[in-house]
Write an enzyme that holds these catalytic residues in place. Structure first.
Site, PDB file in Angstrom:
ATOM      1  N   LYS A 110     -11.445  -3.640  -4.169  1.00 20.61           N
ATOM      2  CA  LYS A 110     -12.414  -2.875  -4.437  1.00 20.61           C
ATOM      3  C   LYS A 110     -11.700  -1.181  -4.723  1.00 20.61           C
ATOM      4  CE  LYS A 110     -13.373  -2.776   0.485  1.00 20.61           C
ATOM      5  NZ  LYS A 110     -12.456  -2.181   1.005  1.00 20.61           N
ATOM      6  N   LYS A 126       1.472  -0.988  -0.212  1.00 23.52           N
ATOM      7  CA  LYS A 126       0.116  -0.336   0.077  1.00 23.52           C
ATOM      8  C   LYS A 126       0.859   1.212   0.138  1.00 23.52           C
ATOM      9  CE  LYS A 126      -4.321  -2.004   1.441  1.00 23.52           C
ATOM     10  NZ  LYS A 126      -6.254  -1.708   2.146  1.00 23.52           N
ATOM     11  N   LYS A 138      -4.435  -9.308  -6.538  1.00 24.50           N
ATOM     12  CA  LYS A 138      -5.644  -9.747  -5.735  1.00 24.50           C
ATOM     13  C   LYS A 138      -6.704  -8.233  -6.261  1.00 24.50           C
ATOM     14  CE  LYS A 138      -6.385  -7.255  -1.743  1.00 24.50           C
ATOM     15  NZ  LYS A 138      -6.970  -7.233  -0.738  1.00 24.50           N
TER      16      LYS A 138
HETATM   17  N1  AQP Z   1      -9.938 -10.177  -3.239  1.00 18.38           N
HETATM   18  C1  AQP Z   1     -10.196 -10.600  -2.193  1.00 18.38           C
HETATM   19  N2  AQP Z   1     -10.469 -12.434  -2.692  1.00 18.38           N
HETATM   20  C2  AQP Z   1     -10.689 -12.880  -1.242  1.00 18.38           C
HETATM   21  N3  AQP Z   1     -10.823 -11.830  -0.120  1.00 18.38           N
HETATM   22  C3  AQP Z   1     -10.699 -10.372   0.322  1.00 18.38           C
HETATM   23  N4  AQP Z   1     -10.946  -9.230   0.934  1.00 18.38           N
HETATM   24  C4  AQP Z   1     -10.354  -8.877  -0.152  1.00 18.38           C
HETATM   25  N5  AQP Z   1     -10.079  -8.875  -0.840  1.00 18.38           N
HETATM   26  C5  AQP Z   1     -10.540 -10.122  -1.137  1.00 18.38           C
HETATM   27  C6  AQP Z   1     -10.831 -10.045   1.930  1.00 18.38           C
HETATM   28  O1  AQP Z   1     -12.317  -8.915   2.734  1.00 18.38           O
HETATM   29  C7  AQP Z   1     -11.811  -8.700   3.412  1.00 18.38           C
HETATM   30  C8  AQP Z   1     -12.218  -6.889   4.228  1.00 18.38           C
HETATM   31  O2  AQP Z   1     -10.451  -6.405   3.250  1.00 18.38           O
HETATM   32  P1  AQP Z   1     -11.253  -4.839   3.079  1.00 18.38           P
HETATM   33  O3  AQP Z   1     -11.988  -4.281   2.685  1.00 18.38           O
HETATM   34  O4  AQP Z   1     -11.273  -4.648   4.080  1.00 18.38           O
HETATM   35  O5  AQP Z   1      -9.808  -4.840   3.069  1.00 18.38           O
HETATM   36  P2  AQP Z   1      -8.904  -5.029   1.709  1.00 18.38           P
HETATM   37  O6  AQP Z   1      -8.905  -6.159   2.294  1.00 18.38           O
HETATM   38  O7  AQP Z   1      -7.761  -3.768   2.078  1.00 18.38           O
HETATM   39  O8  AQP Z   1      -9.731  -4.775   0.328  1.00 18.38           O
HETATM   40  P3  AQP Z   1      -8.928  -3.791  -0.620  1.00 18.38           P
HETATM   41  O9  AQP Z   1     -10.486  -4.673  -1.745  1.00 18.38           O
HETATM   42  O10 AQP Z   1      -7.721  -4.029  -1.409  1.00 18.38           O
HETATM   43  O11 AQP Z   1      -9.659  -2.802  -0.171  1.00 18.38           O
HETATM   44  P4  AQP Z   1      -8.881  -1.388  -0.200  1.00 18.38           P
HETATM   45  O12 AQP Z   1      -8.403  -2.014  -2.182  1.00 18.38           O
HETATM   46  O13 AQP Z   1      -9.736  -0.925   0.077  1.00 18.38           O
HETATM   47  O14 AQP Z   1      -7.388  -1.913  -0.209  1.00 18.38           O
HETATM   48  C9  AQP Z   1     -10.785  -9.204   4.496  1.00 18.38           C
HETATM   49  O15 AQP Z   1     -11.093 -10.575   5.180  1.00 18.38           O
HETATM   50  C10 AQP Z   1     -10.187  -9.586   3.155  1.00 18.38           C
HETATM   51  O16 AQP Z   1      -9.324 -10.977   3.268  1.00 18.38           O
END
Ligand code: AQP
Length: 336
Positions: free
Chosen positions: A203, A118, A200
């Protein structure tokens, strides 16, 4: 049974309101929360304080926090069964985080790979909050003495840090925190980007074609799946290392239909990527559509949503306050 509280085991998890939720969050975490909530004492929060570790537009953050809470319910979180709340409504998380900050070593926090990723993504604004975010996550979990944390694979390292901090506090003071276990699903723990399947699905991905949001229309879902990057092969065979795009679509199809990977391979023998993608698109539409429809209805009733969050926050606070009181006392803070 939890050894410290003597009660039903507790689960806690949360998601950042940085954008609409994707099928990654749904398959990796939310779907499991829904299944686990009846067997566990469950707390689910919208982690708005984590979201500000990268810059957020205040009006968007406010709106998205409510969007995410409504989406939890649309996916099946029942607020009469689970405690549903917004993280910043329970200040004890941040208060405990400070104590844990003073227990964590700079070296161990520096090893977190998500920080490395990040901080590269947000190179113009690498905040101290982004660095210490896993400590706040540890506080989210430990303040409720959670036994189990249902998360995707990317959170495994943060969970390990949480366990170490719990053990360290218990060792230096006296047994206080439950040492939590991760609950990581066997399939779906890492849904990959539709455009760069070695990464991965996220969002906040700038390329929206990479991501299926739970709010996407049927047409958007079909289109994104149709345009998903695969490879130059023709057959539908599961090989995550060599053919990550096809493997990702097979995983999605498997979760949506319940067909095993071997059954999917045989279902599509002799057929090409076009037929396969059409089937994946349809199975995903069938899964997402009812969630989106429930979401639209829940989100339209903002007063109802606020009431649910108020009740959830009160319940969560009462529990968090209890833990924090003990922690303050053991730390040596003067009680008034
Ligand atoms: N691609 C994924 N596959 C499986 N699990 C996922 N999680 C996130 N992306 C995937 C799981 O969802 C939970 C919540 O995640 P989060 O939204 O708090 O943060 P993150 O993991 O940082 O997700 P993003 O989509 O990558 O968000 P941004 O873009 O805001 O950083 C967690 O349990 C995660 O494992």
């Amino acid at each position: 049974m939890n050894k410290i509280t003597g009660q039903k085991k507790t689960i806690l998890s949360g998601m950042q309101p940085t954008n609409n939720l994707t099928i990654g969050q749904y398959f990796g975490a939310l779907k499991n929360w829904v299944e686990l909530q009846h067997d566990y004492d469950s707390l689910f929060c919208v982690v708005d304080q984590h979201a500000i570790t990268v810059r957020q537009e205040p009006a968007n953050l406010r709106r998205r926090s409510l969007d995410v809470a409504a989406m939890y319910m649309a996916a099946g979180i029942d607020p009469t069964v689970s405690t549903l709340f917004i993280q910043s409504h329970v200040p004890e998380h941040a208060q405990l985080a400070w104590i844990l900050n003073c227990l964590a070593s700079f070296g161990e926090v520096s090893r977190m790979t998500q920080f490395k990723d990040k901080s590269a993504q947000h190179a113009d604004n690498v905040t101290v909050g982004l660095f210490t975010y896993p400590i706040l996550m540890a506080a989210d979990i430990l303040v409720y003495n959670a036994d189990l944390v249902p998360v995707g694979e990317d959170q495994r390292q943060h969970l390990e840090l949480t366990r170490n901090l719990a053990e360290r506090f218990n060792f230096h003071y006296s047994p206080t925190f439950t040492v939590p276990e991760p609950f990581i699903p066997k399939v779906g723990s890492k849904i990959m980007s539709l455009q760069e399947p070695e990464k991965k699905m996220s969002k906040s991905d700038a390329n929206e074609k990479s991501t299926v949001f739970l709010t996407d229309t049927d047409a958007e879902i079909r289109n994104k799946i149709k345009r998903a990057v695969t490879d130059s092969g023709t057959d539908i065979v599961f090989d995550a290392a060599k053919r990550p795009g096809v493997a990702n679509l097979m995983t999605i199809h498997h979760i949506c239909t319940g067909r095993s990977l071997a059954e999917i391979e045989s279902d599509f023998t002799g057929l090409g990527y076009g037929d396969f993608k059409e089937a994946v698109g349809e199975s995903l539409v069938a899964l997402v559509r009812p969630v989106r429809e429930r979401y639209d209805a829940l989100r339209a009733d903002e007063d109802g949503l606020m009431n649910t969050l108020r009740v959830g926050a009160e319940h969560a606070r009462e529990r968090a306050r209890n833990t924090l009181r003990k922690v303050y006392k053991k730390t040596g803070f003067v009680e008034l």
